[in-house]
Design a protein around this motif. Sequence first.
Motif, short mmCIF file in Angstrom:
data_model
loop_
_atom_site.label_atom_id
_atom_site.label_comp_id
_atom_site.label_asym_id
_atom_site.label_seq_id
_atom_site.Cartn_x
_atom_site.Cartn_y
_atom_site.Cartn_z
N SER A 286 1.15 2.77 2.65
CA SER A 286 1.43 4.17 2.95
C SER A 286 2.84 4.32 3.51
O SER A 286 3.59 5.21 3.10
CB SER A 286 0.41 4.71 3.97
OG SER A 286 -0.90 4.61 3.48
N LEU A 287 3.20 3.45 4.43
CA LEU A 287 4.51 3.55 5.08
C LEU A 287 5.64 3.21 4.11
O LEU A 287 6.70 3.85 4.14
CB LEU A 287 4.56 2.62 6.30
CG LEU A 287 5.56 3.01 7.39
CD1 LEU A 287 5.33 4.44 7.86
CD2 LEU A 287 5.45 2.04 8.56
N GLN A 288 5.42 2.26 3.25
CA GLN A 288 6.43 1.91 2.24
C GLN A 288 6.71 3.10 1.32
O GLN A 288 7.87 3.37 0.98
CB GLN A 288 5.97 0.71 1.43
CG GLN A 288 6.02 -0.61 2.18
CD GLN A 288 5.29 -1.72 1.47
OE1 GLN A 288 4.85 -1.57 0.33
NE2 GLN A 288 5.12 -2.85 2.14
N LEU A 289 5.66 3.78 0.94
CA LEU A 289 5.81 4.95 0.08
C LEU A 289 6.60 6.05 0.79
O LEU A 289 7.49 6.67 0.21
CB LEU A 289 4.43 5.47 -0.33
CG LEU A 289 4.38 6.60 -1.36
CD1 LEU A 289 5.01 6.16 -2.68
CD2 LEU A 289 2.94 7.04 -1.59
N PHE B 43 -1.73 8.20 4.22
CA PHE B 43 -2.69 7.15 4.58
C PHE B 43 -4.11 7.52 4.13
O PHE B 43 -4.83 6.68 3.59
CB PHE B 43 -2.65 6.94 6.10
CG PHE B 43 -3.60 5.88 6.59
CD1 PHE B 43 -3.43 4.54 6.22
CD2 PHE B 43 -4.65 6.20 7.43
CE1 PHE B 43 -4.30 3.56 6.68
CE2 PHE B 43 -5.52 5.22 7.90
CZ PHE B 43 -5.34 3.90 7.52
N PHE B 44 -4.47 8.78 4.31
CA PHE B 44 -5.83 9.18 3.92
C PHE B 44 -5.98 9.30 2.40
O PHE B 44 -7.09 9.19 1.89
CB PHE B 44 -6.25 10.45 4.66
CG PHE B 44 -6.79 10.15 6.03
CD1 PHE B 44 -8.14 9.91 6.23
CD2 PHE B 44 -5.93 10.03 7.11
CE1 PHE B 44 -8.64 9.58 7.48
CE2 PHE B 44 -6.41 9.70 8.37
CZ PHE B 44 -7.77 9.47 8.55
N GLU B 45 -4.89 9.48 1.70
CA GLU B 45 -4.95 9.39 0.23
C GLU B 45 -5.32 7.97 -0.18
O GLU B 45 -6.12 7.75 -1.09
CB GLU B 45 -3.61 9.78 -0.38
CG GLU B 45 -3.35 11.29 -0.44
CD GLU B 45 -2.00 11.61 -1.06
OE1 GLU B 45 -1.36 10.68 -1.60
OE2 GLU B 45 -1.59 12.77 -1.01
N HIS B 46 -4.73 6.98 0.52
CA HIS B 46 -5.04 5.58 0.22
C HIS B 46 -6.46 5.22 0.65
O HIS B 46 -7.15 4.46 -0.05
CB HIS B 46 -4.03 4.65 0.90
CG HIS B 46 -2.71 4.58 0.21
ND1 HIS B 46 -1.67 5.42 0.51
CD2 HIS B 46 -2.27 3.80 -0.80
CE1 HIS B 46 -0.64 5.14 -0.26
NE2 HIS B 46 -0.98 4.16 -1.08
N LYS C 90 -2.45 -2.42 15.69
CA LYS C 90 -1.14 -2.96 16.05
C LYS C 90 -0.03 -2.28 15.25
O LYS C 90 1.01 -1.89 15.80
CB LYS C 90 -1.09 -4.47 15.81
CG LYS C 90 -1.92 -5.29 16.79
CD LYS C 90 -1.85 -6.78 16.44
CE LYS C 90 -2.75 -7.60 17.35
NZ LYS C 90 -2.75 -9.04 16.96
N SER C 91 -0.25 -2.14 13.96
CA SER C 91 0.76 -1.53 13.09
C SER C 91 0.95 -0.06 13.42
O SER C 91 2.07 0.44 13.48
CB SER C 91 0.36 -1.70 11.62
OG SER C 91 0.32 -3.05 11.26
N PHE C 92 -0.17 0.65 13.64
CA PHE C 92 -0.09 2.09 13.88
C PHE C 92 0.54 2.40 15.23
O PHE C 92 1.40 3.29 15.32
CB PHE C 92 -1.48 2.71 13.80
CG PHE C 92 -1.49 4.19 14.05
CD1 PHE C 92 -0.97 5.08 13.11
CD2 PHE C 92 -2.00 4.71 15.24
CE1 PHE C 92 -0.96 6.45 13.34
CE2 PHE C 92 -2.00 6.09 15.47
CZ PHE C 92 -1.48 6.95 14.52
N LEU D 89 -3.38 -1.16 3.67
CA LEU D 89 -3.47 0.29 3.43
C LEU D 89 -2.42 1.02 4.25
O LEU D 89 -1.79 1.97 3.77
CB LEU D 89 -4.87 0.79 3.79
CG LEU D 89 -6.00 0.35 2.86
CD1 LEU D 89 -7.36 0.72 3.45
CD2 LEU D 89 -5.85 0.95 1.47
N PHE D 90 -2.22 0.57 5.49
CA PHE D 90 -1.18 1.16 6.34
C PHE D 90 0.21 0.86 5.77
O PHE D 90 1.04 1.76 5.62
CB PHE D 90 -1.29 0.61 7.76
CG PHE D 90 -0.14 1.01 8.65
CD1 PHE D 90 -0.18 2.19 9.37
CD2 PHE D 90 1.00 0.21 8.75
CE1 PHE D 90 0.89 2.58 10.16
CE2 PHE D 90 2.07 0.59 9.54
CZ PHE D 90 2.01 1.77 10.26
#
Length: 218
Positions: free
Chosen positions: A66-69, A92-95, A125-127, A62-63
């Motif tokens: 969002s970031l790719q978009l 992110f919250f749309e996803h 970790k990603s965030f 999900l993260f």
Amino acid sequence: MAKKKNISAQNIITFYMDYVLEHNAPPKSVYIFAKANNFEESKFYNYFGSFEAVEKHIFRVLFDTSLQLLNASDDYKNYDARHKLLSFYFTFFEHLTANRSYVLFALQQHKNALKNVSVLSELKKSFTSYIAGLDIETLDIKEERMDKLQHRALQESAWVQLLLTIKFWMDDTSASFEKTDVFIEKSVNTSFDVLNIAPLKSVIDLGKFLFKEKIQMS
């Protein structure tokens, strides 16, 4: 019926999310899960070692999605840190909303203690890595250990803010989650206003000037 041969990690994620929502419970074993979705059990282990690993991966996906978009947008690339983070939150919250039933299932039992929920470990970790990459301005401390502590504190506080926003969204019953949008805008802007170090830099510069002048006059 022949077993499905071409099984990807995304297939397993989709199968898993559908299974828990249809049964209101996770599968009791990988064997039962594979049989329900008509693929060999061994295919599961090509990608994941357990259902918990699948759950952790779902939040990272999900993260990542969002970031790719966002990174596909030239406008986003030219934003400052504040507007990049705002854009991330809204995307992110749309996803999350598009997968709300699953997210609520995964987190509902922990919603008052999200900080320690293991399924969010990969997301954290990603965030926090994302926050580090935003190059949010901090005080220029000429001491490596203190500088690392400052940046670590920034990443941890950003993570807590994201958890608070997830908790708010989980409890939000407004149409189209409008209250969550307002919460996002106010909380992110407030955090950056608090982090605005320009006034503090001015105070420090003044202190350095006065200190220097005092030495020269002595």
